[in-house]
Design an enzyme around this catalytic site. Sequence first.
Site, PDB file in Angstrom:
ATOM      1  N   HIS A  92      39.705  37.168  43.450  1.00  0.00           N
ATOM      2  CA  HIS A  92      40.983  37.347  42.766  1.00  0.00           C
ATOM      3  C   HIS A  92      41.289  38.834  42.559  1.00  0.00           C
ATOM      4  CE1 HIS A  92      44.232  36.248  39.949  1.00  0.00           C
ATOM      5  NE2 HIS A  92      43.832  37.313  39.277  1.00  0.00           N
ATOM      6  N   GLU A  93      40.333  39.560  41.981  1.00  0.00           N
ATOM      7  CA  GLU A  93      40.542  40.979  41.688  1.00  0.00           C
ATOM      8  C   GLU A  93      40.625  41.808  42.969  1.00  0.00           C
ATOM      9  OE1 GLU A  93      41.580  41.758  38.848  1.00  0.00           O
ATOM     10  OE2 GLU A  93      41.014  39.875  37.896  1.00  0.00           O
ATOM     11  N   HIS A  96      44.122  41.653  44.153  1.00  0.00           N
ATOM     12  CA  HIS A  96      44.992  42.601  43.450  1.00  0.00           C
ATOM     13  C   HIS A  96      44.838  44.007  44.033  1.00  0.00           C
ATOM     14  CE1 HIS A  96      46.536  40.106  40.220  1.00  0.00           C
ATOM     15  NE2 HIS A  96      45.311  39.712  39.869  1.00  0.00           N
TER      16      HIS A  96
END
Length: 130
Positions: A92-93, A96
């Site tokens: 997820h990170e 980003h």
Amino acid sequence: MPTTTEREHIFKTLVEQSEHFKNIDYEKCARLSYNMSCADIRGVINNALVLSVRHDVEKVTQELMEESIEEFSLGFRTEKQTDEEKRLTAYHEAGHAVMTELTPGADPVHKVTIIPRGDAGGFMMPLPEE
């Protein structure tokens, strides 16, 4: 709310009143503390002093100042994650970070972590140019 230049001046003024700080990058602190008031910055500085005691060091370094900004913005480190939660948070990170790097005009990535803070399982922190 103070501008980046005003936040830099606030950091410099408050930090230079104490001999407990070493090699602080005021401009970087100002950029990382966007959306913070003068009172918030004073809280960050006080928290950095507390962190120096916790880490048993004589002077607050840039690293401790950045940790204090993170704690003030996102909250304290929270519960441990399972290996599966860590894996999903990492994907997820990373997403980003990749999208930020690929987006024209976006602020550069400063830090990516899967260490949970407050309600966040991890975070990607930009370093605003302005």
